[in-house]
Design an enzyme around this catalytic site. Sequence first.
Site, short mmCIF file in Angstrom:
data_model
loop_
_atom_site.label_atom_id
_atom_site.label_comp_id
_atom_site.label_asym_id
_atom_site.label_seq_id
_atom_site.Cartn_x
_atom_site.Cartn_y
_atom_site.Cartn_z
N GLY A 592 0.86 -1.15 0.12
CA GLY A 592 0.00 0.36 0.00
C GLY A 592 0.71 1.13 -0.26
O GLY A 592 0.31 2.24 -0.64
N ASP A 593 2.16 1.62 1.06
CA ASP A 593 2.76 2.43 0.80
C ASP A 593 3.65 2.95 -0.96
O ASP A 593 3.33 3.80 -1.22
CB ASP A 593 3.94 2.00 2.22
CG ASP A 593 3.08 2.01 3.32
OD1 ASP A 593 2.12 3.00 3.49
OD2 ASP A 593 3.40 2.09 4.51
N PRO A 594 4.00 2.02 -1.08
CA PRO A 594 5.21 2.57 -1.81
C PRO A 594 3.67 2.37 -3.49
O PRO A 594 3.72 3.50 -4.20
CB PRO A 594 5.59 1.52 -3.46
CG PRO A 594 4.83 0.00 -2.35
CD PRO A 594 4.61 0.70 -0.87
#
Length: 822
Positions: A592-594
Site C-alpha cells: 500500500g505504501d509504494p
Amino acid sequence: MISHLETCPQMAKGLEGVRVIEVAATIAAPFAGKLMADLGATVVKVEPPQGEPLRHQGPFRDGLHHREGGGLHFALNGGKRSLILDLHTPEGQERLAGLAAQADILLHDHPAGAMAALGLDYERLAAGNPRLVMASLTPFGQSGPHRNYAAADLTLIHGGGWGWLCPTGSDRPDDPPIKPFGQHALIMAGMHGAMAAQAAYYGALTHGRGEHIDLSVQEVVASMLEQNLTKYTYEGLVTSRLGIHFFGPWGFYPCKDGRLFLVIVEEDQWDRLKELMGRPEWAEWEVFADVYLRGENMDVLNVYLSEWTAGWSVEELFHLCQRNRICVAPVFTFEQLCKEPHLRERGFLTEREHPTAGTVTMPGAPYRLKESWWRLPAPAPDLGEANGRSAELFSPRPGGTQTESPGKEALTAATNPDGGRLPLEGVRVLDLTWVWAGPFCTLQLAHLGADVIKVESSLRPDLARRIQIYPQGMEEGLNRSGYFNQWGQGKRSVAINLQTPEGIELVKALAARSDVVIDNFATGVTGRLGLDAAALHAVNPDLIVASITGYGQTGPLRDYMGYGPAIVPLGGITSITGYGDGQPQEVGISYGDPNGGIYTAFAIVAALNARRLHGGGQVIELSLWEAICNTAIEGWVGHVMGAGHVPMGNRDPRFAPHNVYRCTGEDAWIAIAVTDDAQWQSLCRAIGQPDLAGDARYEELAGRKAHEDEIDRIVAAWCATRERWEITRHLQAAGVPAYPSQSNKDLTEDPHLVARDYFTRLPHPEVGTRIHPGIPWKLRHARNGVRSPAPCLGADTDAVLTELLGKSKEELQELREREVLV
C-alpha cells in the site's frame, strides 16, 4: 494569472492538449496511458490489425470472447483513441513517425529486441520532433546481458526479488515463493513510466529538449522491496517468505467469522491494545517488552492474541481497534468493496456501462483533486475507430506552444538546454512525510532532479530512522538505519520543531518559496498545525499541495489508521493471493505504501505540467485504500465480469505452464511462464519432451490450462535435477521466459543488474559506503544515478534557511536556543 482557486471553464485544464501515443504489448503501457487519459491527455493507441494483446486477455463475460468486451480493455483503455498501423511494414513505421512528429509523449512496452523491427527508434523519431519524450518500458532495460531475455510478469516479480518474499511469514518451506495475484510488476512499471514520462515532458517544456527513458521492469520491482535489500547490505541477513516479521504483532488473527489483519509499530499502540484486552498478565512479560522482542517471540504472542481475537466478529473488532488508534483491517473481497459505505460516501465507486456485462461498479480516481481534472472515462475505443480520421487525432496545444510559462520563478530559473540537466531541476519540494508512502513519492521526485527538502525533528524522529537495520558491529543511531538511508537518498534535511509557532512560520516561509508541499500525516493533523492547503495557498497560491492518508480526508472512516501492509487486505488483493488452498496470504511487502507513493508522484508531476501549461496550483488528496483498489484492477474486473478469481499461487487464469519450480540447492526456485503456442513448442523441445509438442491435448492455451497439473509435474521433474541459472540460460536460449526467484543477496549478485550499474554506492558520513537500490530507469540526455546519500538529521538546516530565507548565523543560533531548530 489565474489562481487554482478560480474557475475558468473556457480554459483547458489538467493534461488537456498533451498528446500521447501508446504502443502496447502488455498491460504496462495501457496502465500508463490510462493515468494520462484520465487527466485529459489525448492518448492514441497504435494497434496491429488484430488489436493489441490486452483486447484478447479478458476476462470476458460468460467466457465469450469479444474483441471490444474484455474486462481489462474496458478498464484501462477508456477515453483513448485506436489507430490501426502495421508497424512491421515500412508504411506503418512512416505513419508512426509522422504521428510522433506531432506528439509530446510516446509510451511503449515492447521488448528491447523488438523495438527496431517496429520502428520504435528514438533517434529517428526525435529527429522529426526533438521535444518528443519516449518511455520504453522493457523487461530488463536496453543494456546488459539479459536485455533480450523473454519475460512475463511472473518471471519479473521473482527476478526482481518480490516473489521471494511472498507470502509473508510463511510456515510452508516445501512450497514455493509465490506472486501476488495479478500483473503487479508490469502495472508498477506502467505507473513508474507514466510518472517519469510526465517529468521528462516537464523538462521538455522547460528547456525544449525531449528525452528517452529506458525503464527496466526488473529494476522497478527491485526498487520496491521495503527494508529487504538493506537487511542484507547492512546486516548480511538473507530475508525470505519464511519465518516471522521483525515487528510484532503483525499478521492475520482469527475472529468468529473470518480473519483480521493487525500491525503494531509503535509502543503507544501496544499500550492501547493491552488496555482493550484488559491488561492480561502475559502482555506484560519481558519477552513482549518492545516491538522487536514481540517480533522475535511472535509464535508465543500469536497464541495469546488469537485467543482474544477469536471472541470477536471481524466487523466488531475492526471498528473497536480503529476507534482506539490500533491499525487493523478486514480482508475485503471485491464483492464487498463494490458495496463498501465509506468508498461510496466518498464518491469513489463509479457506475459504468460495459458492452456485454451491462452496468458495473468500478473504481474511481486514485486521488481527489480540488481542481477536478479527472473525468469518468469515455468507452474504450473499437479497434481502428480513428482510422481515416487521423488528421483530427491531436488537438492544438494549449496556448499554441509548448514553452510558454505562467511565470513561476522557481520553474523558469533554467531555460537553456543543458546536456546534464535532470527534468525536475528547478522544482522545490517541501517534504513533511515519513516512514514509506510519502518518502517513496519524494524519492522519485529527487531521482528526477527536484530539490527535496525533508522537514523533521529529533524530538520525534521519523520512524524510518528508528527501524533497527544497522551495519554489523555499529551502534544504533538516527542516521544509521538502512531503512531511512534507502528512502532518504538524494534529499536534504532541515530540523524544525513543528510544535512551536516559530517552526510553523518557518515552514510557511519555505512553502512560499517552493513548488510542492507534501505530507502523510494522519487526517486533521495539518489543520491543527495550521499547515493545511488553505493556509499554504494563502502564502503561495500556485503551490501544489499533496496529502496522503490511509482512508482519505473525508468519509465515515477518515480517522482510521492505514499503514501500508494493512491497506492490501482492504483493497482486495489479499483475498485472491495465496496457495491453491484458498487461504488469503500477505503479499510480501507493505504494498500500500509504494503504490500510494507512486500515484502521488504521478499526480504531482502532472500538476506541475498543468500549472506550466494553464496556470494555477492544485490540491491532491490520496487515500492509500482507493489507490490500491485501482491497482487491483484485475481482481476488480474479474469480479464484475463474473470470473471470480481465487488464490492460485503462481498460476495464471489463462496460461500454463506458469509456475515456480524447485531446483537443486537450498530453497532454490525457478519461475517459468509459457504465454503462447510458440513458447510451448520451444519448452517441449528444450526439456527433452518433443512428443508433448505434438500432443493435441496441449496444442492451445485452453488445453494446456485443462491439463495444468500434469504439465507441472513434467516440468517440475525436469527442473528438480538442475541448477536455476543453468535452467534460465537453457530456456532463454529457446525463447522461453524463465528466471530465478531471487533473494536480496541474489539481487546484489545478479550479473545483469550489476552490468547495468543499477545499485548505488555513495559514501555516507556515518555508515560509510553501502549498497542501496538505485534508479529503475536511465535517461538518454540527463545525468543518471543517485545524486547524494540520505542526509543526516538536520544536516542542511543552516544552508537551506540561509539560502532560501536569508537567516543569519545569529538568527539560527537564537532559534536553536529556543528549540525551534532541533
